[in-house]
Design an enzyme around this catalytic site. Structure first.
Site, PDB file in Angstrom:
ATOM      1  N   GLU A 265      10.240  -0.085   4.800  1.00 46.78           N
ATOM      2  CA  GLU A 265      10.478  -1.500   4.450  1.00 46.78           C
ATOM      3  C   GLU A 265       9.315  -1.901   3.550  1.00 46.78           C
ATOM      4  O   GLU A 265       8.219  -2.170   4.040  1.00 46.78           O
ATOM      5  CB  GLU A 265      10.469  -2.366   5.718  1.00 46.78           C
TER       6      GLU A 265
ATOM      7  N   CYS B  82       7.384 -10.454   2.431  1.00 45.40           N
ATOM      8  CA  CYS B  82       8.147  -9.556   1.561  1.00 45.40           C
ATOM      9  C   CYS B  82       9.386 -10.271   1.021  1.00 45.40           C
ATOM     10  O   CYS B  82       9.804 -10.021  -0.101  1.00 45.40           O
ATOM     11  CB  CYS B  82       8.540  -8.299   2.317  1.00 45.40           C
TER      12      CYS B  82
HETATM   13  P1  NAP Z   1      -0.252  -1.928   2.964  1.00 48.00           P
HETATM   14  O1  NAP Z   1      -1.607  -1.931   2.389  1.00 48.00           O
HETATM   15  O2  NAP Z   1       0.709  -0.940   2.497  1.00 48.00           O
HETATM   16  O3  NAP Z   1      -0.459  -1.789   4.547  1.00 48.00           O
HETATM   17  C1  NAP Z   1       0.630  -1.671   5.450  1.00 48.00           C
HETATM   18  C2  NAP Z   1       0.276  -0.665   6.507  1.00 48.00           C
HETATM   19  O4  NAP Z   1       0.227   0.634   5.904  1.00 48.00           O
HETATM   20  C3  NAP Z   1      -1.106  -0.877   7.138  1.00 48.00           C
HETATM   21  O5  NAP Z   1      -1.040  -0.498   8.487  1.00 48.00           O
HETATM   22  C4  NAP Z   1      -1.982   0.059   6.340  1.00 48.00           C
HETATM   23  O6  NAP Z   1      -3.139   0.461   7.039  1.00 48.00           O
HETATM   24  C5  NAP Z   1      -1.050   1.241   6.131  1.00 48.00           C
HETATM   25  N1  NAP Z   1      -1.343   2.057   4.960  1.00 48.00           N
HETATM   26  C6  NAP Z   1      -1.859   1.649   3.785  1.00 48.00           C
HETATM   27  N2  NAP Z   1      -1.985   2.711   2.949  1.00 48.00           N
HETATM   28  C7  NAP Z   1      -1.541   3.798   3.619  1.00 48.00           C
HETATM   29  C8  NAP Z   1      -1.438   5.181   3.299  1.00 48.00           C
HETATM   30  N3  NAP Z   1      -1.798   5.642   2.121  1.00 48.00           N
HETATM   31  N4  NAP Z   1      -0.933   6.018   4.243  1.00 48.00           N
HETATM   32  C9  NAP Z   1      -0.537   5.550   5.429  1.00 48.00           C
HETATM   33  N5  NAP Z   1      -0.629   4.254   5.801  1.00 48.00           N
HETATM   34  C10 NAP Z   1      -1.121   3.378   4.904  1.00 48.00           C
HETATM   35  O7  NAP Z   1       0.468  -3.300   2.808  1.00 48.00           O
HETATM   36  P2  NAP Z   1      -0.084  -4.710   3.196  1.00 48.00           P
HETATM   37  O8  NAP Z   1      -1.000  -5.181   2.135  1.00 48.00           O
HETATM   38  O9  NAP Z   1      -0.632  -4.674   4.570  1.00 48.00           O
HETATM   39  O10 NAP Z   1       1.257  -5.579   3.268  1.00 48.00           O
HETATM   40  C11 NAP Z   1       1.793  -6.114   2.149  1.00 48.00           C
HETATM   41  C12 NAP Z   1       2.974  -5.314   1.619  1.00 48.00           C
HETATM   42  O11 NAP Z   1       3.920  -5.068   2.643  1.00 48.00           O
HETATM   43  C13 NAP Z   1       3.720  -6.081   0.570  1.00 48.00           C
HETATM   44  O12 NAP Z   1       4.113  -5.225  -0.465  1.00 48.00           O
HETATM   45  C14 NAP Z   1       4.939  -6.595   1.314  1.00 48.00           C
HETATM   46  O13 NAP Z   1       6.024  -6.946   0.530  1.00 48.00           O
HETATM   47  C15 NAP Z   1       5.226  -5.465   2.220  1.00 48.00           C
HETATM   48  N6  NAP Z   1       6.061  -5.928   3.336  1.00 48.00           N
HETATM   49  C16 NAP Z   1       7.349  -5.500   3.404  1.00 48.00           C
HETATM   50  C17 NAP Z   1       8.186  -5.949   4.415  1.00 48.00           C
HETATM   51  C18 NAP Z   1       9.617  -5.500   4.505  1.00 48.00           C
HETATM   52  O14 NAP Z   1      10.211  -5.681   5.538  1.00 48.00           O
HETATM   53  N7  NAP Z   1      10.205  -4.923   3.474  1.00 48.00           N
HETATM   54  C19 NAP Z   1       7.689  -6.821   5.371  1.00 48.00           C
HETATM   55  C20 NAP Z   1       6.367  -7.238   5.271  1.00 48.00           C
HETATM   56  C21 NAP Z   1       5.558  -6.766   4.256  1.00 48.00           C
HETATM   57  P3  NAP Z   1      -4.588  -0.182   6.686  1.00 48.00           P
HETATM   58  O15 NAP Z   1      -4.497  -1.626   6.991  1.00 48.00           O
HETATM   59  O16 NAP Z   1      -5.501   0.550   7.576  1.00 48.00           O
HETATM   60  O17 NAP Z   1      -4.814   0.081   5.236  1.00 48.00           O
END
Ligand code: NAP
Length: 452
Positions: free
Chosen positions: A226, A260
């Site tokens: 997602e 999102c």
């Molecule tokens: P993010 O940086 O991708 O972090 C999300 C999760 O992934 C965190 O637990 C993060 O851990 C982990 N993560 C980051 N890089 C990773 C990697 N290379 N390998 C494995 N895990 C990794 O995203 P965010 O800034 O927290 O959230 C914002 C994004 O999420 C936006 O793009 C938003 O649209 C999207 N989102 C999508 C939905 C949906 O349902 N489609 C819902 C909500 C949010 P760390 O915190 O330790 O880096």
């Protein structure tokens, strides 16, 4: 790992990272819990799930406050988020037996049917923006289907992650069936590789999605992703401009724009573009920004300093490329990671505010000659999560909905998630679905049984 209050920039707590042995111990305890849980009849799984809903409601105020302190969402929204988690627990408690009921198939055999068996331990990697809801909308169906779960939550919401583990423990599920792993993102692959972990789900950015899909691909394990979105909010010429502009401001600034499915591109038919933009600016300027613990405020800070910097880069680059700044556009000079409600006009494809996901209260307005061009602009995106259409002719909007490349289309309503309806995206917004019956069936073995 540390939690920093984004409204005050003060450190609230630090948490020691778990070492490899502790991570293994937690995965293996979840796997042992799974052996007990998978044979527990669905009717009995309902008991701790209902209890979990009850605990969430009873502890709503404290859990809401914890969320607000860790990531800055307005307290009223935080409390509503806890209620929504209780709803999703009750929803799956009520419907799991129906969703998991074996499906008889006439095939000429004495009996042939499909059954839905749990897979084992599922890894969930979750974001900070809805620190409870994102977790619960995975957790409730996964547990009701008979799985176990390990959670790697975002590094800035460790307090929420531990609170969720504590709640699940208190609800009476088998010991350790759900466990939190306090590890940074660089160690997610180590969890994916553990043989007891059978699949993974990630809600977050494209980069994180690619990383986990690659790690799971190497192990031949299923993923559900997602990811981000840049949802179009399409306003047709027959819409009620004042009402729709107010709805637009709300759809853009939900969770301070860090959702999102927040509306992220306002695509407006030419004849009403001027009036809509003016009304949108007025609605955005009316929003009260400030301390998220103050119930009178609509918007709090963004969750982290780097998110303010990234949003400001997108605004600055768009303006340099020809967009017109109508309000906001400068980080607020005060303690805390605040960014003001911002409106950009004359936005075109090729600008950061059109091409990229903007994760904050920034509303780009894009003009379209007619409805066909509006749909084409809406689809001119790498993302495909949600979309909304605003018009006095909902039947026409239903026909247009078929043309939109998105996981959901809402007509005369902002995009939202609902336990009863599937949720997910196409294109670079990810794959797989959460919620409803299909969300529950993502992490089961769809097993055919055939008897001569
Ligand atoms: P993010 O940086 O991708 O972090 C999300 C999760 O992934 C965190 O637990 C993060 O851990 C982990 N993560 C980051 N890089 C990773 C990697 N290379 N390998 C494995 N895990 C990794 O995203 P965010 O800034 O927290 O959230 C914002 C994004 O999420 C936006 O793009 C938003 O649209 C999207 N989102 C999508 C939905 C949906 O349902 N489609 C819902 C909500 C949010 P760390 O915190 O330790 O880096």
């Amino acid at each position: 790992m540390e939690s920093i209050n984004p409204a005050t920039e003060e450190r609230i707590a630090t948490y020691p990272e778990m070492d490899a042995a502790e991570v293994r111990r937690r995965i293996e305890r979840a796997a042992a819990g799974f052996e007990l849980w998978r044979t527990t009849p669905v009717e009995e799984r309902v008991v701790p799930m209902r209890k979990l809903a009850e605990l969430l409601r009873a502890r709503r105020d404290g859990l809401g406050r914890l969320m607000t302190l860790e990531m800055g969402k307005p307290i009223v929204s935080a409390e509503a988020e806890v209620e929504k988690c209780a709803w999703v627990c009750d929803f799956y408690a009520e419907h799991a037996a129906e969703f998991l009921a074996p499906r008889q198939v006439a095939s000429g055999a004495a009996a042939s049917y499909v059954r839905y068996d749990p897979l084992g331990v599922i890894l969930a990697v979750m974001p900070w923006n809805f620190p409870f809801w994102q977790v619960f909308r995975f957790l409730a169906p996964a547990l009701m289907a008979g799985n176990a779960a390990v959670l790697k939550h975002a590094s800035n919401v460790c307090g929420c992650a531990l609170a969720i583990e504590e709640l699940v423990g208190a609800a009476g599920f088998p010991d350790g069936l759900m466990a939190t792993l306090l590890i940074p993102s660089g160690r997610v692959a180590e969890v994916v590789q553990h043989p007891a972990v059978r699949a993974a789900t990630l809600t977050g950015s494209e980069q994180a999605g690619m990383a986990i899909a690659a790690a799971a691909g190497r192990e031949l394990k299923k993923t559900v992703l997602e990811l981000g979105g840049s949802d179009p909010f399409i306003v047709l010429a027959d819409a009620d401009v004042a009402a729709v502009a107010a709805a637009a401001a709300a759809a853009r600034t939900i969770n301070c724009g860090q959702s999102c499915i927040a509306a992220k591109r306002f695509i407006v038919e030419e004849p009403i573009a001027e009036a809509f933009t003016e009304a949108l600016v007025a609605s955005m300027q009316r929003l009260k920004v400030g301390d998220p613990l103050d119930r009178g405020n609509d918007l709090g800070p963004l969750a982290r300093r780097d998110l303010v910097d990234e949003l400001h880069r997108q605004v600055t680059q768009s303006v340099a490329a020809g967009a017109k700044l109508l309000c906001g556009g400068e980080p607020t000079q005060r303690v805390g990671y605040y960014y003001p409600p911002t409106v950009l006009a004359n936005v075109l494809p090729g600008m950061a505010a059109f091409d990229e996901e903007t994760f904050g209260p920034v509303a780009p307005v894009i003009r379209a000659r007619d409805a066909d061009e509006a749909i084409a602009l809406a689809n001119q995106s790498n993302y495909g999560l949600g979309a909304s259409i605003w018009t006095a002719d909902p039947a026409r909007a239903e026909r247009l909905a078929a043309e939109l490349q998105a996981g959901c289309v809402f007509i005369n309503e902002a995009v939202k998630s609902d336990p009863r309806l599937p949720f997910g995206g196409v294109k670079r917004s990810g794959y797989g679905r959460e919620l409803a019956d299909v969300g529950m069936l993502e992490f089961v073995n769809i097993k055919t049984v055939w008897r001569k």
